[in-house]
Write a protein that holds these residues in place. Structure first.
Motif, mmCIF file in Angstrom:
data_model
loop_
_atom_site.group_PDB
_atom_site.id
_atom_site.type_symbol
_atom_site.label_atom_id
_atom_site.label_comp_id
_atom_site.label_asym_id
_atom_site.label_seq_id
_atom_site.Cartn_x
_atom_site.Cartn_y
_atom_site.Cartn_z
ATOM 1 N N GLY A 98 7.237 8.710 -4.994
ATOM 2 C CA GLY A 98 7.425 8.830 -3.558
ATOM 3 C C GLY A 98 6.096 8.615 -2.877
ATOM 4 O O GLY A 98 5.062 8.488 -3.537
ATOM 5 N N SER A 99 6.126 8.611 -1.575
ATOM 6 C CA SER A 99 4.922 8.342 -0.814
ATOM 7 C C SER A 99 3.847 9.377 -1.127
ATOM 8 O O SER A 99 4.118 10.574 -1.110
ATOM 9 N N GLY A 100 2.660 8.911 -1.448
ATOM 10 C CA GLY A 100 1.538 9.815 -1.682
ATOM 11 C C GLY A 100 1.490 10.392 -3.083
ATOM 12 O O GLY A 100 0.530 11.062 -3.441
ATOM 13 N N ARG A 101 2.538 10.173 -3.880
ATOM 14 C CA ARG A 101 2.538 10.668 -5.265
ATOM 15 C C ARG A 101 1.954 9.594 -6.164
ATOM 16 O O ARG A 101 2.494 8.490 -6.231
ATOM 17 N N TRP A 129 8.311 1.954 -0.072
ATOM 18 C CA TRP A 129 7.399 2.322 -1.162
ATOM 19 C C TRP A 129 8.171 2.853 -2.370
ATOM 20 O O TRP A 129 7.862 2.544 -3.514
ATOM 21 N N PRO A 184 0.838 -1.203 0.000
ATOM 22 C CA PRO A 184 0.000 0.000 0.000
ATOM 23 C C PRO A 184 0.877 1.258 0.000
ATOM 24 O O PRO A 184 1.976 1.245 0.528
ATOM 25 N N ASP A 185 0.360 2.312 -0.627
ATOM 26 C CA ASP A 185 1.038 3.610 -0.601
ATOM 27 C C ASP A 185 0.913 4.177 0.801
ATOM 28 O O ASP A 185 -0.200 4.355 1.301
ATOM 29 N N PRO A 186 2.029 4.464 1.470
ATOM 30 C CA PRO A 186 1.930 4.970 2.847
ATOM 31 C C PRO A 186 1.394 6.406 2.925
ATOM 32 O O PRO A 186 1.131 6.896 4.022
ATOM 33 N N GLY A 187 1.257 7.067 1.763
ATOM 34 C CA GLY A 187 0.767 8.453 1.820
ATOM 35 C C GLY A 187 1.894 9.424 2.092
ATOM 36 O O GLY A 187 2.976 9.026 2.538
ATOM 37 N N GLU A 199 8.128 2.345 5.872
ATOM 38 C CA GLU A 199 7.197 2.165 4.751
ATOM 39 C C GLU A 199 7.459 3.148 3.614
ATOM 40 O O GLU A 199 7.216 2.843 2.453
ATOM 41 N N HIS A 200 7.998 4.342 3.948
ATOM 42 C CA HIS A 200 8.294 5.313 2.880
ATOM 43 C C HIS A 200 9.473 4.850 2.038
ATOM 44 O O HIS A 200 9.444 4.896 0.815
#
Lengths: 351, 565
Positions: free
Chosen positions: B246-249, B480, A31-34, B476-477
């Motif tokens: 990146g994270s959230g993109r 990802w 999952p994308d961590p955001g 997690e970042h």
């Protein structure tokens, strides 16, 4: 625009795959961590740091203003006296002060944006680059209605005649332009230079005539045809000179293996066109020991002692040779024009 | 008043009144609503295009200054001014004389000339590095293929702008450059001689070329450049900027700073910094001191003379081609020794740039929109091809300086030329191979990191005497960033015959595309999946999955942050 929000699903970032291969395994993806949590900077939390940066930025703007004033001072006070050094000094003074004026603004602006303006990231939604199906349909209908209003389908004659008229009208501009833009379009001028029987050889650029007896073995001369001095100040002359320049070398007659043009040399003195047969640079570097002539532009190398044949580089043909002899007064004189076009090859060169 | 603006409150401030006045007549509010807080992603590499854009602005500013003093005339005069002393009384064109005049008599004129010249060099450099960024990150993918074409045309126009401006002072150096251009034009089959007449208005050099180049340089090319830059920026805003992974993109959003104030301020600051650098260069670094070369004369030529850097590859290409390739067919001369290096090789290089996005789209079979950039390692073949292209370009540029290499390092020019001839063919191939290998290696390293975590250097001894190193798992970042990509597989095509054994049309073309697709995606490293990570963490299955990795790992619970991006 919305403030940062994490995407919804585990693979909310991926549009459905519409090619047959590589279908996504939706389940087995991380999952994308955001987006990262927003971290406050020192200037966000410490008012003293913010104040310090504010002062720094203001100082940078003031430095810029001082730079501008210094630039004006440099303009009025550092007057170039016209010499190269004077101009150089003025240029440095104006350039450096101008740079200070510009750097002040630039660095201040970047510092302001980086330290004092909000560094909160925002997330904006993207929309498909394509129009929606309804819009496309509406446009198609509009065009169809337009075509019906115009009645193009029922009147093919009009379609043909409008095409004809539009295709022809640019000729009203193109024909006058093209007929004049190339001068007289007489490309056969490539074949001839102002050399000819009896034209004396002269030093470039002084125009002094060349006496064969004055040339020692191994000496080199840059040569132009002898024409009246006033002609050498005309524009026509530059174009003629561009074809007529010659490089003259006196070799020991025993070193001279052969001429490119039968009998063109005189007592070990050879005169070759100075224009490279590659793309037309002046072939100006002569190496006395090897009798090699090198073009400084692309390094085509010609052997002067061996009919100016190409020994290295991108040129194919030997340099054309000017046939020379000595007149009654002992001056070098051409016996004829070149017997082939000088300079780079072109399509109809041999025709 | 209230009847025309029923919804808006009466503006009271001067700015409000002005905005109201404008909006009542232009509906400008709709446009600005979209732009003022529009989000732009931030990354240093997004500034590279700005270098090109702002250098162009500086070119316009300094160029206007120069046109006030430059006279594009080939009429001949004797130089009357006192300085520079070496030019006194010399016969020269008005163009050259006015160049001297603006350098020595106009205060600040030399500064503006030098700023203009340096800006041109930086403009081209900015374009090239910006193109490299766009290429290696795959920013040219749908929906930005068209903008890539616009950008490539801008690059070619930039080359033409540079060459036409370089020739204007009518000095010996640029005159010989023009003569080389004339030689190249003459090599074109059938129409070469006439094209030469078309350009020069007769025989070289004639008396028309400087005024013609002036019009090209200050009107035609800048107008085209401005129009295309407008299209380029419009499409950039329309498609919204790409963002690094990146994270959230995601491909559905854009994460960054709003145009007002952060992005606009940084951009304005960047303009002034770039202008400042160019002013400093123009002020302190002498460039193209034409009075040292003298006015154009067809006879002299300087040794060790190089064109501006962006033309070096053409010069090198001309130098490398052996002369034997000039041939005669039915009495007509075909100068392949000029045509191939000066027309065909650059033609191939530019064609590669123009068609690449479409070829890649075809071999991936990917029709989706892409807004998240690729990390270059995740597309090894593309990265390899890009590096191979650059290698060819750099080898040609170095070959254009072979005389300087020879004199500086005291080497044989013939040996250097031969070395470059071989390198031109071997170098790009080798660069492709090694780059692709490096990319695959980096991808494997990413896998390794995701599966096993960071090495901590902490050694632990178990009760049974076994030593192991503690690995700290990625947060997690970090994870990802390393798993959020797709490894394209080669195209799969329909069989040659259908169910009834009838041969399918278009099979052969499909087959050729499939072969090309295999070249692209045969070797690939897939991203780690959650189940693989699961397997790696459980001891038993781990050995099956990663037989090369002998020791089991102890995953510590440490969550200390170690950001890589």
């Amino acid at each position: 625009m919305s403030a940062n929000q994490n995407p919804q699903g585990p693979s909310g970032d991926l549009t459905p795959h519409d090619s047959e291969h590589g279908a996504l395994v939706q389940a087995d993806r991380f999952p994308d961590p955001g987006v990262h949590e927003h971290k406050p900077r020192l200037t966000d939390t410490d008012p003293r740091s913010a104040k310090r940066n504010e002062r720094l930025i203001a100082l940078l703007f003031v430095i810029s203003a001082l730079g501008t004033i210094a630039s004006l001072w440099a303009y009025f006070a550092v007057r170039p006296d016209g010499t190269t050094e004077g101009v150089r000094l003025s240029t440095i003074a104006l350039g450096v002060t101008m740079a200070i004026s510009l750097f002040g603004i630039g660095i201040a602006a970047v510092q302001w944006a980086k330290t004092l303006m909000s560094n909160r990231e925002y997330t904006e939604e993207r929309h498909s680059s394509a129009s929606s199906a309804e819009v496309r349909e509406a446009v198609a209908v509009q065009f169809k209605e337009g075509a019906e209003d115009a009645g193009i389908a029922r009147r093919p004659v009009l379609l043909g005649s409008v095409g004809l008229a539009l295709a022809l009208f640019p000729l009203t501009i193109a024909v006058p332009l093209v007929s004049s833009v190339g001068g007289d379009w007489n490309v056969s001028k490539f074949r001839h230079t102002i050399w000819g029987k009896g034209v004396r050889l002269a030093y470039d650029p002084s125009g002094r005539l060349i006496r064969a007896a004055d040339l020692t073995i191994g000496s080199v001369a840059h040569v132009i045809p002898d024409v009246p001095a006033e002609e050498r100040e005309s524009h026509h002359w530059i174009t003629e000179k561009a074809k007529a320049v010659v490089l003259l070398v006196r070799l020991d007659p025993r070193d001279l293996k052969r001429d490119h043009r039968e009998g063109a040399s005189h007592d070990g003195i050879v005169a070759y066109s100075k224009i490279c047969t590659h793309v037309g640079c002046p072939v100006a570097l002569y190496e006395q020991q090897t009798h090699h002539l090198l073009c400084p532009c692309h390094q085509s190398t010609f052997d002067i002692a061996d009919g100016a044949k190409v020994v290295f580089g991108p040129a194919k043909r030997p340099l054309p040779q000017l046939p020379i002899t000595v007149d009654d007064e002992g001056y070098l004189v051409a016996e004829d024009d070149f017997n082939e076009p000088i300079g780079p090859s072109y399509w109809e060169r041999l025709k | 008043m209230s009847t025309t603006t029923p919804t808006a409150a009466e503006p009271t401030t001067p700015v409000g009144k002005a905005a109201d006045y404008l909006d009542q007549r232009t509906k400008v509010g709709v446009l600005t609503k979209q732009l003022v807080r529009k989000v732009f992603p931030d990354h240093w590499s997004f500034m590279l295009g700005e270098i090109a854009l702002f250098s162009f602005v500086v070119l316009l500013i300094s160029g206007v200054f120069l046109t006030m003093f430059f006279e594009p005339s080939m009429a001949l005069v004797h130089y009357e001014n006192e300085h520079p002393a070496s030019m006194q009384g010399q016969l020269m064109s008005v163009a050259f004389a006015s160049t001297l005049d603006m350098s020595f008599e106009v205060r600040g004129g030399l500064l503006m000339r030098q700023i203009h010249h340096w800006s041109a060099l930086v403009f081209m450099a900015g374009i090239v590095v910006h193109m490299m960024r766009v290429f290696f990150t795959g920013a040219f993918r749908k929906p930005r293929e068209l903008n890539w074409l616009v950008g490539t045309m801008l690059m070619i126009l930039g080359l033409l702008a540079g060459f036409s401006g370089y020739s204007l002072p009518d000095d010996v150096l640029s005159g010989n450059g023009l003569r080389i251009a004339d030689g190249v034009i003459k090599s074109i089959p059938i129409i070469g001689s006439y094209t030469s007449y078309f350009v020069f208005g007769g025989e070289f050099p004639g008396e028309h070329i400087i005024p013609r180049l002036f019009t090209v340089h200050i009107l035609l090319i800048p107008a085209l450049l401005l129009a295309l830059i407008g299209v380029h920026l419009f499409l950039m805003v329309l498609n919204k900027h790409t963002q690094y992974p990146g994270s959230g993109r995601t491909d559905k959003n854009v994460v960054g700073y709003p145009a007002v104030p952060v992005f606009a301020t940084k951009m304005a600051g960047n303009f002034f910094i770039i202008f400042g650098v160019l002013a400093l260069m123009g002020g302190t670094m002498a460039i193209n001191n034409v009075w040292n070369y003298g006015p154009y004369d067809p006879s002299p030529v300087g040794a060790g003379a190089q064109p501006d850097w962006y033309m070096l590859f053409l010069e090198g290409s001309l130098r490398l081609m052996p002369g034997q390739t000039e041939i005669v067919i039915a009495g007509y001369t075909l100068s392949l020794n000029v045509l191939v290096p000066a027309v065909i090789i650059p033609g191939l290089l530019f064609t590669f740039l123009f068609v690449y996005p479409f070829i890649e789209a075809k071999v991936t079979g990917d029709k989706r929109e892409h807004h998240v950039l690729d990390r270059p390692r995740n597309v090894p073949t593309r990265t390899g091809l890009g590096v191979a292209f650059l290698t060819a370009f750099i080898i040609l540029a170095l070959a254009g300086s072979n005389d300087l290499i020879a004199t500086h390092f005291d080497m044989s020019i013939n040996a250097i030329t031969w070395a470059f001839r071989i390198l031109f063919f071997v170098g790009p191939w080798f660069a492709f191979w090694i780059t692709k290998r490096i990319c695959l290696g980096l991808q494997r390293k990413d896998r390794e990191l995701v599966l096993h975590g960071h090495e901590t250097g902490r050694i632990v001894r178990f009760a049974n005497g076994e030593y192991i190193e503690v690995h700290r798992p990625l947060d997690e970042h970090e994870r990802w960033l390393r798993v959020n990509y797709e490894a394209h597989a080669p195209l799969e095509i329909e069989p040659a015959t259908d169910a009834r054994g009838v041969r399918r049309r278009g099979y052969k073309a499909d087959r050729r595309w499939q072969r090309l697709s295999r070249f692209f995606f045969e070797d690939r490293v897939e991203p780690v999946t959650p189940s693989e990570l699961e397997a790696a963490h459980s001891h038993g299955e781990h050995d099956e999955l990663e037989p090369s990795h002998g020791s089991p790992e102890l995953v510590s619970g440490s969550r200390s942050v170690e950001q890589e991006h």
